[in-house]
Design a protein around this motif. Structure first.
Motif, PDB file in Angstrom:
ATOM      1  N   MET A   1       0.836  -1.172   0.000  1.00  0.00           N
ATOM      2  CA  MET A   1       0.000   0.000   0.000  1.00  0.00           C
ATOM      3  C   MET A   1       0.887   1.243   0.000  1.00  0.00           C
ATOM      4  SD  MET A   1      -2.657   1.258   2.895  1.00  0.00           S
ATOM      5  CE  MET A   1      -1.692   2.422   3.818  1.00  0.00           C
ATOM      6  N   GLN A   2       0.638   2.140  -0.890  1.00  0.00           N
ATOM      7  CA  GLN A   2       1.419   3.363  -0.960  1.00  0.00           C
ATOM      8  C   GLN A   2       0.671   4.481  -0.249  1.00  0.00           C
ATOM      9  OE1 GLN A   2       2.765   4.334  -4.871  1.00  0.00           O
ATOM     10  NE2 GLN A   2       4.216   2.660  -4.862  1.00  0.00           N
ATOM     11  N   ALA A   3       1.432   5.398   0.325  1.00  0.00           N
ATOM     12  CA  ALA A   3       0.867   6.564   1.006  1.00  0.00           C
ATOM     13  C   ALA A   3       1.664   7.777   0.582  1.00  0.00           C
ATOM     14  CB  ALA A   3       0.930   6.376   2.515  1.00  0.00           C
ATOM     15  N   LYS A   4       1.084   8.932   0.774  1.00  0.00           N
ATOM     16  CA  LYS A   4       1.733  10.173   0.373  1.00  0.00           C
ATOM     17  C   LYS A   4       2.543  10.732   1.547  1.00  0.00           C
ATOM     18  CE  LYS A   4       0.742  14.611  -1.726  1.00  0.00           C
ATOM     19  NZ  LYS A   4      -0.284  15.471  -2.313  1.00  0.00           N
ATOM     20  N   LEU A   5       3.718  11.286   1.226  1.00  0.00           N
ATOM     21  CA  LEU A   5       4.590  11.911   2.212  1.00  0.00           C
ATOM     22  C   LEU A   5       4.979  13.279   1.688  1.00  0.00           C
ATOM     23  CD1 LEU A   5       6.499  11.806   4.733  1.00  0.00           C
ATOM     24  CD2 LEU A   5       8.207  10.796   3.213  1.00  0.00           C
ATOM     25  N   THR A   6       4.811  14.294   2.495  1.00  0.00           N
ATOM     26  CA  THR A   6       5.178  15.652   2.094  1.00  0.00           C
ATOM     27  C   THR A   6       6.474  16.035   2.783  1.00  0.00           C
ATOM     28  OG1 THR A   6       2.855  16.252   1.859  1.00  0.00           O
ATOM     29  CG2 THR A   6       4.434  18.060   2.052  1.00  0.00           C
ATOM     30  N   LEU A   7       7.430  16.500   1.995  1.00  0.00           N
ATOM     31  CA  LEU A   7       8.715  16.942   2.529  1.00  0.00           C
ATOM     32  C   LEU A   7       8.913  18.412   2.200  1.00  0.00           C
ATOM     33  CD1 LEU A   7      10.933  13.979   1.281  1.00  0.00           C
ATOM     34  CD2 LEU A   7      10.033  14.298   3.578  1.00  0.00           C
ATOM     35  N   ARG A   8       9.518  19.134   3.086  1.00  0.00           N
ATOM     36  CA  ARG A   8       9.873  20.532   2.832  1.00  0.00           C
ATOM     37  C   ARG A   8      11.390  20.603   2.750  1.00  0.00           C
ATOM     38  NH1 ARG A   8       5.551  23.981   3.674  1.00  0.00           N
ATOM     39  NH2 ARG A   8       3.851  23.039   4.829  1.00  0.00           N
ATOM     40  N   LEU A   9      11.873  20.964   1.562  1.00  0.00           N
ATOM     41  CA  LEU A   9      13.309  21.026   1.323  1.00  0.00           C
ATOM     42  C   LEU A   9      13.649  22.313   0.592  1.00  0.00           C
ATOM     43  CD1 LEU A   9      13.725  17.404  -0.084  1.00  0.00           C
ATOM     44  CD2 LEU A   9      14.227  18.143   2.236  1.00  0.00           C
ATOM     45  N   ASP A  10      14.902  22.687   0.669  1.00  0.00           N
ATOM     46  CA  ASP A  10      15.399  23.838  -0.069  1.00  0.00           C
ATOM     47  C   ASP A  10      15.203  23.598  -1.566  1.00  0.00           C
ATOM     48  OD1 ASP A  10      17.932  25.127  -1.557  1.00  0.00           O
ATOM     49  OD2 ASP A  10      17.443  26.325   0.229  1.00  0.00           O
ATOM     50  N   LYS A  11      14.775  24.623  -2.295  1.00  0.00           N
ATOM     51  CA  LYS A  11      14.484  24.492  -3.725  1.00  0.00           C
ATOM     52  C   LYS A  11      15.697  23.974  -4.498  1.00  0.00           C
ATOM     53  CE  LYS A  11      12.495  26.576  -7.781  1.00  0.00           C
ATOM     54  NZ  LYS A  11      12.757  25.374  -8.514  1.00  0.00           N
ATOM     55  N   ARG A  12      16.900  24.460  -4.156  1.00  0.00           N
ATOM     56  CA  ARG A  12      18.101  23.990  -4.855  1.00  0.00           C
ATOM     57  C   ARG A  12      18.308  22.493  -4.651  1.00  0.00           C
ATOM     58  NH1 ARG A  12      22.283  28.150  -2.514  1.00  0.00           N
ATOM     59  NH2 ARG A  12      20.948  27.654  -0.774  1.00  0.00           N
ATOM     60  N   LEU A  13      18.015  22.025  -3.465  1.00  0.00           N
ATOM     61  CA  LEU A  13      18.152  20.598  -3.187  1.00  0.00           C
ATOM     62  C   LEU A  13      17.112  19.788  -3.969  1.00  0.00           C
ATOM     63  CD1 LEU A  13      19.615  18.422  -1.609  1.00  0.00           C
ATOM     64  CD2 LEU A  13      18.068  18.843   0.304  1.00  0.00           C
ATOM     65  N   ILE A  14      15.912  20.307  -4.065  1.00  0.00           N
ATOM     66  CA  ILE A  14      14.872  19.635  -4.843  1.00  0.00           C
ATOM     67  C   ILE A  14      15.284  19.563  -6.311  1.00  0.00           C
ATOM     68  CG2 ILE A  14      12.484  19.802  -5.661  1.00  0.00           C
ATOM     69  CD1 ILE A  14      11.823  21.076  -2.900  1.00  0.00           C
ATOM     70  N   ASP A  15      15.768  20.670  -6.859  1.00  0.00           N
ATOM     71  CA  ASP A  15      16.204  20.691  -8.258  1.00  0.00           C
ATOM     72  C   ASP A  15      17.356  19.700  -8.489  1.00  0.00           C
ATOM     73  OD1 ASP A  15      14.305  22.614  -8.821  1.00  0.00           O
ATOM     74  OD2 ASP A  15      15.717  24.296  -8.650  1.00  0.00           O
ATOM     75  N   LYS A  16      18.279  19.654  -7.537  1.00  0.00           N
ATOM     76  CA  LYS A  16      19.408  18.725  -7.640  1.00  0.00           C
ATOM     77  C   LYS A  16      18.900  17.279  -7.616  1.00  0.00           C
ATOM     78  CE  LYS A  16      23.669  17.526  -5.183  1.00  0.00           C
ATOM     79  NZ  LYS A  16      24.511  17.852  -4.028  1.00  0.00           N
ATOM     80  N   ALA A  17      17.948  16.986  -6.727  1.00  0.00           N
ATOM     81  CA  ALA A  17      17.390  15.636  -6.633  1.00  0.00           C
ATOM     82  C   ALA A  17      16.659  15.257  -7.917  1.00  0.00           C
ATOM     83  CB  ALA A  17      16.451  15.540  -5.436  1.00  0.00           C
ATOM     84  N   LYS A  18      15.937  16.197  -8.503  1.00  0.00           N
ATOM     85  CA  LYS A  18      15.221  15.931  -9.744  1.00  0.00           C
ATOM     86  C   LYS A  18      16.190  15.638 -10.884  1.00  0.00           C
ATOM     87  CE  LYS A  18      10.956  18.469  -8.807  1.00  0.00           C
ATOM     88  NZ  LYS A  18      10.101  19.597  -9.212  1.00  0.00           N
ATOM     89  N   ARG A  19      17.274  16.406 -10.970  1.00  0.00           N
ATOM     90  CA  ARG A  19      18.270  16.167 -12.024  1.00  0.00           C
ATOM     91  C   ARG A  19      18.927  14.800 -11.838  1.00  0.00           C
ATOM     92  NH1 ARG A  19      19.693  21.371 -10.670  1.00  0.00           N
ATOM     93  NH2 ARG A  19      21.659  20.658  -9.775  1.00  0.00           N
TER      94      ARG A  19
ATOM     95  N   ILE B   1      14.516   7.616 -13.128  1.00  0.00           N
ATOM     96  CA  ILE B   1      13.564   7.278 -12.071  1.00  0.00           C
ATOM     97  C   ILE B   1      12.980   8.578 -11.539  1.00  0.00           C
ATOM     98  CG2 ILE B   1      14.752   5.136 -11.400  1.00  0.00           C
ATOM     99  CD1 ILE B   1      15.896   6.635  -8.976  1.00  0.00           C
ATOM    100  N   SER B   2      11.905   8.457 -10.786  1.00  0.00           N
ATOM    101  CA  SER B   2      11.318   9.645 -10.180  1.00  0.00           C
ATOM    102  C   SER B   2      11.997   9.913  -8.835  1.00  0.00           C
ATOM    103  CB  SER B   2       9.814   9.439  -9.959  1.00  0.00           C
ATOM    104  OG  SER B   2       9.595   8.452  -8.963  1.00  0.00           O
ATOM    105  N   VAL B   3      11.824  11.118  -8.347  1.00  0.00           N
ATOM    106  CA  VAL B   3      12.361  11.448  -7.020  1.00  0.00           C
ATOM    107  C   VAL B   3      11.689  10.562  -5.977  1.00  0.00           C
ATOM    108  CG1 VAL B   3      12.567  13.260  -5.269  1.00  0.00           C
ATOM    109  CG2 VAL B   3      12.990  13.802  -7.667  1.00  0.00           C
ATOM    110  N   SER B   4      10.408  10.307  -6.147  1.00  0.00           N
ATOM    111  CA  SER B   4       9.699   9.422  -5.206  1.00  0.00           C
ATOM    112  C   SER B   4      10.323   8.034  -5.173  1.00  0.00           C
ATOM    113  CB  SER B   4       8.222   9.306  -5.583  1.00  0.00           C
ATOM    114  OG  SER B   4       7.566  10.528  -5.366  1.00  0.00           O
ATOM    115  N   GLU B   5      10.671   7.497  -6.348  1.00  0.00           N
ATOM    116  CA  GLU B   5      11.316   6.185  -6.389  1.00  0.00           C
ATOM    117  C   GLU B   5      12.678   6.224  -5.710  1.00  0.00           C
ATOM    118  OE1 GLU B   5      10.067   3.906 -10.395  1.00  0.00           O
ATOM    119  OE2 GLU B   5      10.790   5.973 -10.710  1.00  0.00           O
TER     120      GLU B   5
END
Length: 86
Positions: free
Chosen positions: A1-19, A26-30
């Motif tokens: 069963m999957q559930a949603k998780l909300t994280l608050r991170l610095d935008k630069r870190l999010i962009d780095k994770a996405k790249r 893969i997706s950031v979630s994966e």
């Protein structure tokens, strides 16, 4: 069963994770799921402590020393047998 998780991170870190995730297709979630899957279960029984002898063996090949040849191993074993049966 999957559930949603909300994280608050610095935008630069999010962009780095996405790249990073995109470069691995893969997706950031994966990526986060794979990371969390590697965290040891705190309720699981602990692994038995390794003996000092086993610990000493685990690093033998990591010290940059070449593995002994079959000839060297044979000679060492013959020396051991000679010493044992003197």
């Amino acid at each position: 069963m999957q559930a949603k998780l909300t994280l608050r991170l610095d935008k630069r870190l999010i962009d780095k994770a996405k790249r990073w995730a995109a470069s691995r297709q893969i997706s950031v979630s994966e990526a986060v799921e794979q990371f969390f899957a590697q965290i040891p279960d705190p309720d699981a029984p602990r692994q038995p402590e390794l003996s000092p002898w086993i610990k000493s063996l685990s690093g033998l090949l990591d010290e940059g020393q070449p593995a002994p040849s079959d000839t060297q191993l044979r000679e060492e074993y013959l020396d051991y047998l000679e010493h044992k049966h003197q």
